[in-house]
Design a protein around this motif. Structure first.
Motif, PDB file in Angstrom:
ATOM      1  N   ALA A 186      -4.310 -38.645  40.061  1.00 52.20           N
ATOM      2  CA  ALA A 186      -3.658 -39.332  38.794  1.00 52.20           C
ATOM      3  C   ALA A 186      -4.487 -39.970  38.225  1.00 52.20           C
ATOM      4  CB  ALA A 186      -2.338 -40.034  39.213  1.00 52.20           C
ATOM      5  N   TRP A 187      -4.149 -40.105  36.751  1.00 51.65           N
ATOM      6  CA  TRP A 187      -4.740 -40.828  35.729  1.00 51.65           C
ATOM      7  C   TRP A 187      -3.988 -41.843  35.288  1.00 51.65           C
ATOM      8  CZ3 TRP A 187      -6.947 -36.863  31.702  1.00 51.65           C
ATOM      9  CH2 TRP A 187      -7.810 -35.926  32.105  1.00 51.65           C
ATOM     10  N   ALA A 188      -4.460 -43.186  34.952  1.00 50.14           N
ATOM     11  CA  ALA A 188      -3.789 -44.066  34.421  1.00 50.14           C
ATOM     12  C   ALA A 188      -4.316 -44.454  32.977  1.00 50.14           C
ATOM     13  CB  ALA A 188      -3.550 -45.432  35.136  1.00 50.14           C
ATOM     14  N   VAL A 189      -3.475 -44.394  31.691  1.00 47.72           N
ATOM     15  CA  VAL A 189      -3.840 -44.403  30.467  1.00 47.72           C
ATOM     16  C   VAL A 189      -3.462 -45.822  29.797  1.00 47.72           C
ATOM     17  CG1 VAL A 189      -4.307 -43.297  28.298  1.00 47.72           C
ATOM     18  CG2 VAL A 189      -4.169 -41.922  30.563  1.00 47.72           C
ATOM     19  N   GLY A 190      -3.940 -46.639  29.165  1.00 47.27           N
ATOM     20  CA  GLY A 190      -3.475 -47.769  28.349  1.00 47.27           C
ATOM     21  C   GLY A 190      -4.288 -48.504  27.483  1.00 47.27           C
ATOM     22  N   ASP A 191      -3.943 -49.349  26.392  1.00 46.05           N
ATOM     23  CA  ASP A 191      -4.703 -50.173  25.913  1.00 46.05           C
ATOM     24  C   ASP A 191      -5.218 -51.584  26.674  1.00 46.05           C
ATOM     25  OD1 ASP A 191      -3.123 -52.531  24.171  1.00 46.05           O
ATOM     26  OD2 ASP A 191      -1.958 -51.177  25.368  1.00 46.05           O
ATOM     27  N   SER A 192      -4.449 -51.803  27.770  1.00 42.80           N
ATOM     28  CA  SER A 192      -4.616 -53.078  28.356  1.00 42.80           C
ATOM     29  C   SER A 192      -5.446 -52.795  29.561  1.00 42.80           C
ATOM     30  CB  SER A 192      -3.553 -53.781  28.842  1.00 42.80           C
ATOM     31  OG  SER A 192      -3.811 -54.986  29.778  1.00 42.80           O
ATOM     32  N   LEU A 193      -6.939 -53.306  29.629  1.00 40.34           N
ATOM     33  CA  LEU A 193      -7.603 -52.841  30.529  1.00 40.34           C
ATOM     34  C   LEU A 193      -7.366 -53.403  31.671  1.00 40.34           C
ATOM     35  CD1 LEU A 193     -10.473 -51.635  31.208  1.00 40.34           C
ATOM     36  CD2 LEU A 193     -11.583 -53.811  30.572  1.00 40.34           C
ATOM     37  N   GLU A 194      -6.743 -54.551  31.873  1.00 38.73           N
ATOM     38  CA  GLU A 194      -6.260 -55.271  33.338  1.00 38.73           C
ATOM     39  C   GLU A 194      -4.981 -54.654  33.750  1.00 38.73           C
ATOM     40  OE1 GLU A 194      -4.673 -59.359  34.987  1.00 38.73           O
ATOM     41  OE2 GLU A 194      -5.316 -59.275  32.955  1.00 38.73           O
ATOM     42  N   HIS A 195      -3.998 -54.342  32.788  1.00 38.67           N
ATOM     43  CA  HIS A 195      -2.649 -54.079  33.189  1.00 38.67           C
ATOM     44  C   HIS A 195      -2.447 -52.382  33.458  1.00 38.67           C
ATOM     45  CE1 HIS A 195      -0.510 -57.918  31.586  1.00 38.67           C
ATOM     46  NE2 HIS A 195      -1.191 -57.943  32.587  1.00 38.67           N
ATOM     47  N   ASP A 196      -3.157 -51.820  32.494  1.00 38.68           N
ATOM     48  CA  ASP A 196      -2.837 -50.286  32.479  1.00 38.68           C
ATOM     49  C   ASP A 196      -4.051 -49.375  33.112  1.00 38.68           C
ATOM     50  OD1 ASP A 196      -1.052 -50.737  30.784  1.00 38.68           O
ATOM     51  OD2 ASP A 196      -2.066 -50.882  28.994  1.00 38.68           O
ATOM     52  N   VAL A 197      -5.076 -50.134  33.179  1.00 35.69           N
ATOM     53  CA  VAL A 197      -6.360 -49.444  33.820  1.00 35.69           C
ATOM     54  C   VAL A 197      -6.949 -50.122  35.088  1.00 35.69           C
ATOM     55  CG1 VAL A 197      -8.798 -48.489  33.263  1.00 35.69           C
ATOM     56  CG2 VAL A 197      -7.171 -48.864  31.354  1.00 35.69           C
ATOM     57  N   ILE A 198      -7.436 -50.926  35.089  1.00 35.61           N
ATOM     58  CA  ILE A 198      -8.091 -51.587  36.522  1.00 35.61           C
ATOM     59  C   ILE A 198      -6.852 -51.759  37.797  1.00 35.61           C
ATOM     60  CG2 ILE A 198      -9.216 -53.726  37.185  1.00 35.61           C
ATOM     61  CD1 ILE A 198     -10.792 -51.960  35.179  1.00 35.61           C
ATOM     62  N   GLY A 199      -5.792 -52.318  37.208  1.00 30.60           N
ATOM     63  CA  GLY A 199      -4.682 -52.224  38.160  1.00 30.60           C
ATOM     64  C   GLY A 199      -4.493 -50.936  38.959  1.00 30.60           C
ATOM     65  N   PRO A 200      -4.223 -49.967  38.246  1.00 31.68           N
ATOM     66  CA  PRO A 200      -4.081 -48.607  38.960  1.00 31.68           C
ATOM     67  C   PRO A 200      -5.291 -48.008  39.480  1.00 31.68           C
ATOM     68  CG  PRO A 200      -3.243 -48.476  36.751  1.00 31.68           C
ATOM     69  CD  PRO A 200      -3.758 -49.759  36.693  1.00 31.68           C
ATOM     70  N   MET A 201      -6.513 -48.168  39.148  1.00 29.41           N
ATOM     71  CA  MET A 201      -7.790 -48.028  39.658  1.00 29.41           C
ATOM     72  C   MET A 201      -7.645 -48.557  40.969  1.00 29.41           C
ATOM     73  SD  MET A 201     -10.475 -47.824  36.411  1.00 29.41           S
ATOM     74  CE  MET A 201     -11.881 -47.574  37.589  1.00 29.41           C
ATOM     75  N   GLN A 202      -7.384 -49.742  41.337  1.00 32.09           N
ATOM     76  CA  GLN A 202      -7.542 -50.577  42.436  1.00 32.09           C
ATOM     77  C   GLN A 202      -6.811 -49.562  43.588  1.00 32.09           C
ATOM     78  OE1 GLN A 202      -6.145 -54.274  41.609  1.00 32.09           O
ATOM     79  NE2 GLN A 202      -8.026 -55.129  40.846  1.00 32.09           N
ATOM     80  N   LEU A 203      -5.889 -48.788  43.193  1.00 37.11           N
ATOM     81  CA  LEU A 203      -5.147 -47.958  44.105  1.00 37.11           C
ATOM     82  C   LEU A 203      -5.624 -46.854  44.293  1.00 37.11           C
ATOM     83  CD1 LEU A 203      -1.451 -48.977  42.887  1.00 37.11           C
ATOM     84  CD2 LEU A 203      -2.813 -49.820  44.752  1.00 37.11           C
ATOM     85  N   GLY A 204      -6.633 -46.403  43.439  1.00 39.89           N
ATOM     86  CA  GLY A 204      -7.298 -45.248  43.377  1.00 39.89           C
ATOM     87  C   GLY A 204      -7.256 -43.915  42.402  1.00 39.89           C
ATOM     88  N   LEU A 205      -6.350 -44.377  41.263  1.00 38.47           N
ATOM     89  CA  LEU A 205      -6.312 -43.731  40.143  1.00 38.47           C
ATOM     90  C   LEU A 205      -7.501 -43.627  39.347  1.00 38.47           C
ATOM     91  CD1 LEU A 205      -3.402 -45.074  40.864  1.00 38.47           C
ATOM     92  CD2 LEU A 205      -2.668 -43.724  38.624  1.00 38.47           C
ATOM     93  N   HIS A 206      -7.705 -42.520  38.692  1.00 39.64           N
ATOM     94  CA  HIS A 206      -8.731 -42.515  37.379  1.00 39.64           C
ATOM     95  C   HIS A 206      -7.961 -43.527  36.301  1.00 39.64           C
ATOM     96  CE1 HIS A 206     -11.406 -39.552  39.377  1.00 39.64           C
ATOM     97  NE2 HIS A 206     -10.314 -39.005  39.784  1.00 39.64           N
ATOM     98  N   GLY A 207      -9.074 -44.231  35.802  1.00 39.77           N
ATOM     99  CA  GLY A 207      -8.268 -45.195  34.497  1.00 39.77           C
ATOM    100  C   GLY A 207      -9.257 -44.858  33.293  1.00 39.77           C
ATOM    101  N   ILE A 208      -8.312 -44.562  32.377  1.00 41.10           N
ATOM    102  CA  ILE A 208      -8.952 -44.194  31.022  1.00 41.10           C
ATOM    103  C   ILE A 208      -8.329 -45.367  30.081  1.00 41.10           C
ATOM    104  CG2 ILE A 208      -8.772 -42.494  29.028  1.00 41.10           C
ATOM    105  CD1 ILE A 208      -8.149 -40.403  31.073  1.00 41.10           C
ATOM    106  N   TRP A 209      -9.076 -46.293  29.461  1.00 46.30           N
ATOM    107  CA  TRP A 209      -8.982 -47.359  28.589  1.00 46.30           C
ATOM    108  C   TRP A 209      -8.882 -46.816  27.117  1.00 46.30           C
ATOM    109  CZ3 TRP A 209     -12.846 -51.438  26.628  1.00 46.30           C
ATOM    110  CH2 TRP A 209     -12.001 -52.258  25.801  1.00 46.30           C
ATOM    111  N   VAL A 210      -7.758 -47.017  26.613  1.00 45.75           N
ATOM    112  CA  VAL A 210      -7.741 -46.588  24.966  1.00 45.75           C
ATOM    113  C   VAL A 210      -7.990 -47.977  24.205  1.00 45.75           C
ATOM    114  CG1 VAL A 210      -6.068 -46.005  23.253  1.00 45.75           C
ATOM    115  CG2 VAL A 210      -5.655 -45.047  25.390  1.00 45.75           C
ATOM    116  N   ASP A 211      -9.270 -48.315  23.635  1.00 44.43           N
ATOM    117  CA  ASP A 211     -10.035 -49.315  23.093  1.00 44.43           C
ATOM    118  C   ASP A 211      -9.483 -49.067  21.616  1.00 44.43           C
ATOM    119  OD1 ASP A 211     -11.483 -51.470  22.644  1.00 44.43           O
ATOM    120  OD2 ASP A 211     -13.358 -50.735  22.604  1.00 44.43           O
ATOM    121  N   VAL A 212      -8.052 -49.389  21.769  1.00 47.83           N
ATOM    122  CA  VAL A 212      -7.537 -48.953  19.996  1.00 47.83           C
ATOM    123  C   VAL A 212      -8.171 -50.264  19.113  1.00 47.83           C
ATOM    124  CG1 VAL A 212      -5.650 -50.709  20.299  1.00 47.83           C
ATOM    125  CG2 VAL A 212      -5.350 -48.644  18.838  1.00 47.83           C
TER     126      VAL A 212
END
Length: 239
Positions: A186-212
């Motif tokens: 799975a991927w996790a995608v969002g504008d909040s680096l902490e909430h949408d990306v790093i949090g899911p990455m800690q569970l093993g997801l790939h994180g995509i940061w939308v640096d809007v």
């Protein structure tokens, strides 16, 4: 991350919807109500005082969690607090400014370009999509309804309905379970680096940061797997 993931967890505000680019204009418009009602009060001074109070309030995670569950009440309380600090006794005006600001924020909400096309592309590729958003249920559901987003998602998790919000790992776990997908698929995608990306990455997801906001990582140790400037870019090949 060749191709697409089996499932993608996607944030709503400032990822799919342009939620905050109008903030300054909305505050400025709301504060102009004070020009004729408060002779001698500099609107720019009032706007700056609101900005300071706002920054203080949202800097604390616990205050932020409570505040986002009732944004209108929070804004009314903020304006009354600012007026109190400035020695202005016109509570009715404070509330009018607060309501005007929130009304204008809602009116100015739009989808980012290419969002629907990107969601359609992902669904056509067989990707299972889950939406994850913080905030109260009624306004978040209203946004989803307004832009016809529900049809794109197999499961939607809203903080006000679930009883927990990002970055609580239960958000990501519940979506993965609903989508029957392992974290590594799975991927996790969002504008909040902490909430949408790093949090899911800690569970093993790939994180995509939308640096809007084009903020860049600015030396932060947290590193997403990919950075894009708009959600629609995730369906484009990586350079």
């Amino acid at each position: 991350m060749a191709g697409f993931a089996q499932a993608i967890l996607i944030d709503l505000d400032d990822t799919l919807t342009d939620d905050t680019s109008s903030v300054d204009a909305c505050w400025t418009a709301a504060c102009t109500l004070a020009e004729s009602r408060l002779p001698g009060v500099d609107v720019r001074f009032l706007r700056a005082a609101i900005g300071r109070e706002n920054s203080w309030f949202w800097s604390d995670p616990e205050r932020a969690r409570a505040g986002r569950l009732d944004l209108r009440a929070n804004t009314r309380a903020l304006l009354k607090q600012v007026f109190g600090r400035l020695g202005i006794k016109d509570t009715a005006l404070a509330l009018e400014i607060a309501e005007t600001y929130r009304d204008r924020r809602e009116e100015s909400l739009t989808l980012f370009p290419g969002v629907i096309e990107a969601l359609d592309r992902l669904r056509n590729e067989g990707v299972r999509l889950g939406l994850m958003t913080n905030g109260a249920a009624p306004p978040q559901r209203a946004k989803i309804e307004r832009f016809g987003l529900a049809r794109h998602f197999e499961h939607i998790t809203i903080e006000g309905e679930a009883g927990f919000g990002k970055p609580d790992h239960r958000v990501y776990d519940s979506l993965l379970s609903a989508l029957d997908t392992a974290p590594e698929d799975a991927w996790a995608v969002g504008d909040s680096l902490e909430h949408d990306v790093i949090g899911p990455m800690q569970l093993g997801l790939h994180g995509i940061w939308v640096d809007v906001r084009n903020a860049g990582l600015d030396g932060r140790p947290q590193r997403p797997d990919r950075i894009v400037s708009a959600f629609a870019e995730i369906v484009e090949p990586q350079a």
